[in-house]
Design a protein around this motif. Structure first.
Motif, PDB file in Angstrom:
ATOM      1  N   TYR A   2       0.925  -1.208   0.233  1.00 11.62           N
ATOM      2  CA  TYR A   2      -0.397  -0.041  -0.017  1.00 11.62           C
ATOM      3  C   TYR A   2       0.925   1.462   0.505  1.00 11.62           C
ATOM      4  O   TYR A   2       1.809   1.789   0.803  1.00 11.62           O
ATOM      5  N   GLY A   3       0.375   1.966  -0.994  1.00 11.13           N
ATOM      6  CA  GLY A   3       1.032   3.153  -0.724  1.00 11.13           C
ATOM      7  C   GLY A   3       0.031   4.236   0.322  1.00 11.13           C
ATOM      8  O   GLY A   3      -0.777   3.575  -0.080  1.00 11.13           O
ATOM      9  N   ASN A   4       0.801   5.263   0.080  1.00  7.05           N
ATOM     10  CA  ASN A   4       0.020   6.356   1.119  1.00  7.05           C
ATOM     11  C   ASN A   4      -0.210   7.735   0.487  1.00  7.05           C
ATOM     12  O   ASN A   4       0.903   8.737   1.512  1.00  7.05           O
ATOM     13  N   PRO A   5      -1.262   7.882  -0.706  1.00  7.07           N
ATOM     14  CA  PRO A   5      -0.710   9.285  -1.167  1.00  7.07           C
ATOM     15  C   PRO A   5      -1.151  10.791  -0.545  1.00  7.07           C
ATOM     16  O   PRO A   5      -0.832  11.139  -0.739  1.00  7.07           O
ATOM     17  N   SER A   6      -1.873  10.358   0.217  1.00  8.10           N
ATOM     18  CA  SER A   6      -2.821  11.289   1.029  1.00  8.10           C
ATOM     19  C   SER A   6      -3.001  10.969   2.575  1.00  8.10           C
ATOM     20  O   SER A   6      -3.105   9.434   2.642  1.00  8.10           O
TER      21      SER A   6
END
Lengths: 124, 168
Positions: free
Chosen positions: B45-49
């Motif tokens: 998982y990326g955490n863009p916001s």
């Protein structure tokens, strides 16, 4: 030719881990106990990240049915192949439709998004 | 033993020896129907916001990729489910909105070109009829939004994709 080479490179280059459960269409036969039928399944663990597999038996509507195996939760090491004896009641013979094995991930082994694999054979 | 009989025995032995030398060793094989699920890539998982986690590369994530190998055509269907809850997470006090998609990312046979158009989607599940023998790769996008403009609490988040192969 290019496609074959590309496919071969994909197959050999990927660091894949696999789960295999056979036969596709198992058949039940009489066991040594009256009123109990037996079938034999084979599970092959090629997943480095998985050591445990859970067995389950379902009817056509995916309702769980009772069954017996020496272990319902199997510890199978990487690259180990295990032959499994699975017993059902003779009265359930016509209800049993799916025999499934599902990988069980340990929470500490999942980095972020893990993959659970489940393979279901069908009793016809 | 007469000479004639000796010649006879010798001829028989020669014939047998010749037969043994010429014998072919057969190699037999059997391809049984089977489905194998490969976990090619575990997702991240990326955490863009602050309120979003996503496996999409555009969001800094890594897409989980699953490969299905079927030995014989039309014996199995694939059912892939994107996650709709966390396996582990910090204590969350607000609602989560889950979303996801499953797509064919690569195939080993041109006959699989129709898989994407023929897929069946419901809830968080996507089903594909594996009508062609060979390998199919599926990529899974998973996104989750937390609360109404709230930041996700710091900690480790894990969720699992379920890849099933069901005999028809």
């Amino acid at each position: 030719m290019k496609k074959i080479i590309t496919a071969a490179l994909f197959l050999f280059a990927s660091n894949a881990a696999a789960h295999e459960f056979t036969p596709t269409y198992p058949e039940f036969s009489n066991s040594f106990v009256d009123g109990v039928l037996v079938t034999y399944m084979e599970l092959f663990n090629r997943r480095t990240d998985v050591e445990y597999y859970e067995l389950s038996v379902f009817d056509e509507e995916w309702n769980p049915l009772p069954f017996a195996t020496p272990d319902k939760l199997l510890k199978i090491n990487y690259l180990e192949r295990r032959r499994i004896e699975l017993f059902i009641r003779e009265t359930d013979k016509d209800k049993v439709t799916y025999i499934c094995s599902m990988s069980k991930l340990l929470s500490e082994d999942v980095i972020s998004s893990g993959i659970n694999s489940r393979i279901c054979s069908k009793v016809k | 033993m007469t000479k004639l009989k000796l010649y006879g025995v010798a001829a028989s032995l020669l014939a047998l020896t010749t037969y043994a030398n010429a014998a072919e060793v057969p190699i037999t094989g059997n391809v049984a129907s089977k489905c194998t699920i490969f976990t090619d890539t575990e997702g991240v998982y990326g955490n863009p916001s602050p309120d979003k986690l996503s496996t999409a590369p555009a969001d800094g994530g890594v897409l989980p990729v699953v490969r299905y190998d079927v030995a014989i055509a039309d014996y199995y269907k694939a059912k892939i489910s994107w996650p709709n809850n966390f396996s582990t997470s910090p204590n969350l006090t607000d609602a989560l909105a889950w979303d996801g998609t499953v797509e064919v990312s690569s195939t080993s046979d041109v006959g699989m070109a129709g898989y994407e158009a023929a897929k069946v989607e419901y809830d968080n599940h996507t089903e594909y009829d594996l009508t062609v023998a060979g390998s199919t790769w599926f990529k899974v996008t998973s996104t989750v939004l937390y609360g109404q403009g709230k930041s996700l609490p710091g900690g480790t988040y894990t969720a699992t994709v379920t890849a099933e192969c069901i005999a028809k």
